[in-house]
Motif scaffolding. Structure first.
Motif, PDB file in Angstrom:
ATOM      1  N   SER A  15      28.839 -11.342  -2.457  1.00 53.32           N
ATOM      2  CA  SER A  15      29.227 -11.339  -3.870  1.00 53.32           C
ATOM      3  C   SER A  15      28.917  -9.969  -4.456  1.00 53.32           C
ATOM      4  O   SER A  15      28.238  -9.140  -3.839  1.00 53.32           O
ATOM      5  N   VAL A  16      29.398  -9.758  -5.657  1.00 52.46           N
ATOM      6  CA  VAL A  16      29.144  -8.485  -6.344  1.00 52.46           C
ATOM      7  C   VAL A  16      27.643  -8.262  -6.520  1.00 52.46           C
ATOM      8  O   VAL A  16      27.162  -7.129  -6.498  1.00 52.46           O
ATOM      9  N   ALA A  17      26.878  -9.338  -6.658  1.00 50.20           N
ATOM     10  CA  ALA A  17      25.439  -9.215  -6.882  1.00 50.20           C
ATOM     11  C   ALA A  17      24.724  -8.567  -5.709  1.00 50.20           C
ATOM     12  O   ALA A  17      23.622  -8.012  -5.870  1.00 50.20           O
ATOM     13  N   ASP A  18      25.330  -8.619  -4.515  1.00 50.84           N
ATOM     14  CA  ASP A  18      24.687  -8.001  -3.351  1.00 50.84           C
ATOM     15  C   ASP A  18      24.692  -6.476  -3.434  1.00 50.84           C
ATOM     16  O   ASP A  18      23.816  -5.816  -2.880  1.00 50.84           O
ATOM     17  N   VAL A  19      25.678  -5.904  -4.123  1.00 50.48           N
ATOM     18  CA  VAL A  19      25.788  -4.445  -4.208  1.00 50.48           C
ATOM     19  C   VAL A  19      24.621  -3.827  -4.977  1.00 50.48           C
ATOM     20  O   VAL A  19      23.965  -2.913  -4.474  1.00 50.48           O
ATOM     21  N   PRO A  20      24.305  -4.316  -6.195  1.00 48.76           N
ATOM     22  CA  PRO A  20      23.136  -3.744  -6.870  1.00 48.76           C
ATOM     23  C   PRO A  20      21.829  -3.977  -6.124  1.00 48.76           C
ATOM     24  O   PRO A  20      20.901  -3.171  -6.224  1.00 48.76           O
ATOM     25  N   LYS A  21      21.750  -5.054  -5.350  1.00 54.62           N
ATOM     26  CA  LYS A  21      20.549  -5.262  -4.537  1.00 54.62           C
ATOM     27  C   LYS A  21      20.422  -4.158  -3.497  1.00 54.62           C
ATOM     28  O   LYS A  21      19.328  -3.642  -3.245  1.00 54.62           O
ATOM     29  N   MET A  22      21.563  -3.795  -2.881  1.00 50.25           N
ATOM     30  CA  MET A  22      21.551  -2.708  -1.904  1.00 50.25           C
ATOM     31  C   MET A  22      21.242  -1.372  -2.583  1.00 50.25           C
ATOM     32  O   MET A  22      20.557  -0.528  -2.005  1.00 50.25           O
ATOM     33  N   PHE A  23      21.759  -1.191  -3.803  1.00 50.99           N
ATOM     34  CA  PHE A  23      21.407   0.002  -4.577  1.00 50.99           C
ATOM     35  C   PHE A  23      19.891   0.091  -4.735  1.00 50.99           C
ATOM     36  O   PHE A  23      19.279   1.145  -4.543  1.00 50.99           O
ATOM     37  N   GLY A  24      19.301  -1.027  -5.106  1.00 47.61           N
ATOM     38  CA  GLY A  24      17.850  -1.058  -5.312  1.00 47.61           C
ATOM     39  C   GLY A  24      17.085  -0.751  -4.043  1.00 47.61           C
ATOM     40  O   GLY A  24      16.082  -0.015  -4.074  1.00 47.61           O
ATOM     41  N   PHE A  73      30.805   9.568  -2.737  1.00 46.25           N
ATOM     42  CA  PHE A  73      30.350   8.250  -3.177  1.00 46.25           C
ATOM     43  C   PHE A  73      31.387   7.176  -2.826  1.00 46.25           C
ATOM     44  O   PHE A  73      31.067   6.133  -2.245  1.00 46.25           O
ATOM     45  N   THR A  74      32.629   7.452  -3.155  1.00 49.74           N
ATOM     46  CA  THR A  74      33.693   6.479  -2.929  1.00 49.74           C
ATOM     47  C   THR A  74      33.937   6.224  -1.451  1.00 49.74           C
ATOM     48  O   THR A  74      34.129   5.072  -1.028  1.00 49.74           O
ATOM     49  N   LEU A  75      33.919   7.303  -0.644  1.00 51.45           N
ATOM     50  CA  LEU A  75      34.217   7.165   0.780  1.00 51.45           C
ATOM     51  C   LEU A  75      33.097   6.487   1.569  1.00 51.45           C
ATOM     52  O   LEU A  75      33.281   6.142   2.734  1.00 51.45           O
ATOM     53  N   PHE A  76      31.958   6.286   0.929  1.00 52.69           N
ATOM     54  CA  PHE A  76      30.896   5.512   1.566  1.00 52.69           C
ATOM     55  C   PHE A  76      30.851   4.084   1.017  1.00 52.69           C
ATOM     56  O   PHE A  76      30.742   3.124   1.775  1.00 52.69           O
ATOM     57  N   ILE A  77      30.945   3.956  -0.296  1.00 54.31           N
ATOM     58  CA  ILE A  77      30.717   2.629  -0.878  1.00 54.31           C
ATOM     59  C   ILE A  77      31.899   1.690  -0.645  1.00 54.31           C
ATOM     60  O   ILE A  77      31.702   0.494  -0.364  1.00 54.31           O
ATOM     61  N   VAL A  78      33.137   2.182  -0.717  1.00 48.46           N
ATOM     62  CA  VAL A  78      34.288   1.295  -0.550  1.00 48.46           C
ATOM     63  C   VAL A  78      34.360   0.730   0.876  1.00 48.46           C
ATOM     64  O   VAL A  78      34.453  -0.491   1.059  1.00 48.46           O
ATOM     65  N   PRO A  79      34.292   1.574   1.924  1.00 54.21           N
ATOM     66  CA  PRO A  79      34.266   1.002   3.281  1.00 54.21           C
ATOM     67  C   PRO A  79      33.019   0.155   3.528  1.00 54.21           C
ATOM     68  O   PRO A  79      33.086  -0.839   4.264  1.00 54.21           O
ATOM     69  N   GLY A  80      31.886   0.544   2.914  1.00 56.41           N
ATOM     70  CA  GLY A  80      30.664  -0.236   3.099  1.00 56.41           C
ATOM     71  C   GLY A  80      30.798  -1.655   2.571  1.00 56.41           C
ATOM     72  O   GLY A  80      30.385  -2.623   3.215  1.00 56.41           O
ATOM     73  N   ILE A  81      31.400  -1.780   1.391  1.00 56.40           N
ATOM     74  CA  ILE A  81      31.625  -3.109   0.820  1.00 56.40           C
ATOM     75  C   ILE A  81      32.637  -3.884   1.657  1.00 56.40           C
ATOM     76  O   ILE A  81      32.470  -5.092   1.910  1.00 56.40           O
ATOM     77  N   ALA A  82      33.704  -3.192   2.099  1.00 57.55           N
ATOM     78  CA  ALA A  82      34.715  -3.862   2.929  1.00 57.55           C
ATOM     79  C   ALA A  82      34.091  -4.375   4.221  1.00 57.55           C
ATOM     80  O   ALA A  82      34.369  -5.513   4.651  1.00 57.55           O
TER      81      ALA A  82
END
Length: 522
Positions: A343-352, A324-333
């Motif tokens: 913004s942080v709000a984009d992450v839960p949108k991608m989760f959805g 999980f970490t090795l995908f989400i951290v580089p993905g956000i970067a």
């Protein structure tokens, strides 16, 4: 025998497979029917007083009937727990959320395009083979993204675009169940295997997402090289001999919508995308280094009581978090540099968006969870395992011949049941306990299943992505049909199956570990 006669017979054979496969219900209905069958069968077996004693246990267990007072109350009390407790949900969903960020931010697509773009002309087939085999990190999206990108890169390099198109699809499909990386597929299979192994008195080594990792790494490397060789030496020369046009012979208006399918997709990367990818790689390396440091330090809480990591430890139990970490951290970067994450709000949108893509699995998981739970609760799984194991021993088929037979059965069923989770749920319930009773680790049975789960899915008309591929192909060959695709992909199926089975054979006879803390024999 004339070529025309051979072609006619081949078409009839493929048409027969298509007709037989079309008679199968879709996975939800199929497992609903199987649930009903097990419910009825368990009731009759319970009334007949059927019982089973698992080897290594002195306790005799009677088969429980579903249509009894005890069975009906068990079901009504546990229908929610059967679903939520379906092990793959616990592991697959977190990984899918992280992969969703890596994909929706554009990181995975940029990585693929960069790999293609950096490969010299002679190495393009091998780049396509590598990206295709590793493409399952994007789940089924690989079938949509990789083939058209490979076609564009081949065409730009002066090679046959159809070779890139078909080769990309073949590598992504025939090698779907393996990868150098740990993916959601590993978590899915491990969850199903673990849930079935619970009924065993000796469940063997714990099965987790890295249980087949060593085996997967070897298979991925060999299959990627094999895919490149087949594209370069078999597929592309045959396309040239057949006179398949290099330029599109259909316009964007009459190509069946393929133009719309890859609209906006290019093989090139922008400077900003390349800069974002570099940042993502650096961030991934730093994140991995921090994790390694945390576990190698003396007294690390991720070690087991003996101070090691095998066969089990908090580290191996944390695989889902690591992936999980090795995908989400580089993905956000990547997204921050590329501008896709503002913004942080984009992450839960991608989760959805990632969960939206998995709605089909979440629906099927409901009935899969009920089926597995019923199979275990009734005791039918144990009864079949003991009966089947005794049958194999009585005919002397307990060695590698039994494994080869299992590969063939899985490969044939894969022609009709394309969903890997559905097929493994069905086969694991029977073969994991059965093979455990004749001495094989559940993790090894899972590793063997991977061969049958992948190799044949690129030649069955029941694969929905075959239609997508055919749509792309008709941009060059308007008259191409499913038979055209199957004939050109058959060499990949045969060669992948043989090489993959050979790799499994080497691991078997050398008794090599197939993953951290996982062997072959109980």
């Amino acid at each position: 025998m004339s070529t025309a006669t051979t072609t006619t017979r081949a078409d009839r054979f493929l048409a027969g497979i298509e007709r037989a496969g079309n008679k199968l219900p879709e996975p939800f209905t199929l497992f609903l029917i199987l649930f009903g069958f097990v419910a009825v069968a368990s009731t009759f077996m319970a009334l007949a007083g059927t019982s089973v004693r698992m080897p290594g246990s002195d306790e005799v267990t009677e088969v429980n009937g579903f249509f009894t007072a005890e069975g009906l109350t068990w079901f009504t009390e546990n229908i929610g727990a059967n679903y939520i407790g379906f092990p793959p949900l616990v592991t697959v969903l977190p990984i899918l959320l992280a992969v969703g960020v890596a994909e929706k931010s554009g990181m995975l697509a940029t990585a693929i395009r960069t790999t293609f773009g950096s490969a010299p002309r002679w190495a393009l087939p091998y780049a396509v083979g590598l990206v295709g085999v590793l493409g399952n990190v994007m789940s089924d999206t690989a079938f949509i993204v990789i083939p058209p990108l490979a076609a564009m890169v081949f065409r730009a390099a002066g090679r046959h675009p159809v070779a890139g198109l078909l080769g990309g699809f073949a590598a992504a499909g025939a090698g779907y169940s393996t990868n150098i990386l740990v993916t959601s597929i590993d978590a899915l299979f491990a969850g199903i295997t673990s849930s079935v192994a619970e009924i065993l008195p000796n469940p063997g080594d714990p099965v987790n997402p890295v249980s087949n990792w060593y085996y997967n790494i070897v298979a991925a490397i060999f299959l990627a090289a094999l895919a490149g060789f087949l594209i370069d030496r078999v597929l592309e020369p045959r396309l040239v001999r057949q006179g398949v046009p290099v330029d599109r012979s259909a316009t964007d208006e009459d190509d069946g919508g393929a133009a719309a399918a890859d609209e906006g997709v290019t093989a090139d990367t922008t400077p900003r995308e390349r800069r974002a990818l570099v940042v993502a790689v650096v961030v991934a390396l730093v994140t991995a280094a921090i994790m390694v440091l945390a576990v190698v330090l003396p007294g690390s809480p991720w070690r087991n009581e003996e101070g090691g990591f095998l066969p089990s430890s908090p580290l191996l139990s944390s695989i889902v978090f690591i992936v999980f970490t090795l995908f989400i951290v580089p993905g956000i970067a990547y997204g921050k540099v590329a501008g896709t994450v503002t913004s942080v709000a984009d992450v839960p949108k991608m989760f959805g968006q990632a969960l939206k893509d998995m709605v089909g699995f979440l629906v099927i998981a409901f009935v899969l969870g009920q089926f597995i739970a019923l199979f275990n609760w009734t005791g039918i799984g144990s009864w079949i395992a003991v009966t089947g194991a005794n049958g194999l021993e009585s005919i002397g088929l307990t060695g590698y011949g039994a494994i080869l037979g299992f590969l063939v059965v899985a490969s044939l069923l894969n022609l009709f049941i394309i969903s890997g989770s559905s097929l493994w749920t069905l086969m694991a319930a029977v073969f994991v306990p059965m093979f455990a009773l004749i001495g094989y680790e559940p993790g090894f049975t899972q590793a063997a299943f991977r061969v049958g789960d992948s190799a044949t899915q690129i030649i069955t008309p029941l694969n929905p992505y075959m239609i997508v591929l055919l749509t792309f192909l008709r941009r060059w060959e308007p008259d191409a049909g499913l038979g055209t695709v199957m004939a050109r992909l058959l060499p990949f199926t045969v060669c992948f199956w043989l090489v993959w089975a050979a790799i499994l054979t080497v691991f078997f006879f050398l008794d090599l570990p197939i993953g951290p803390g996982n062997g072959i024999f109980l």
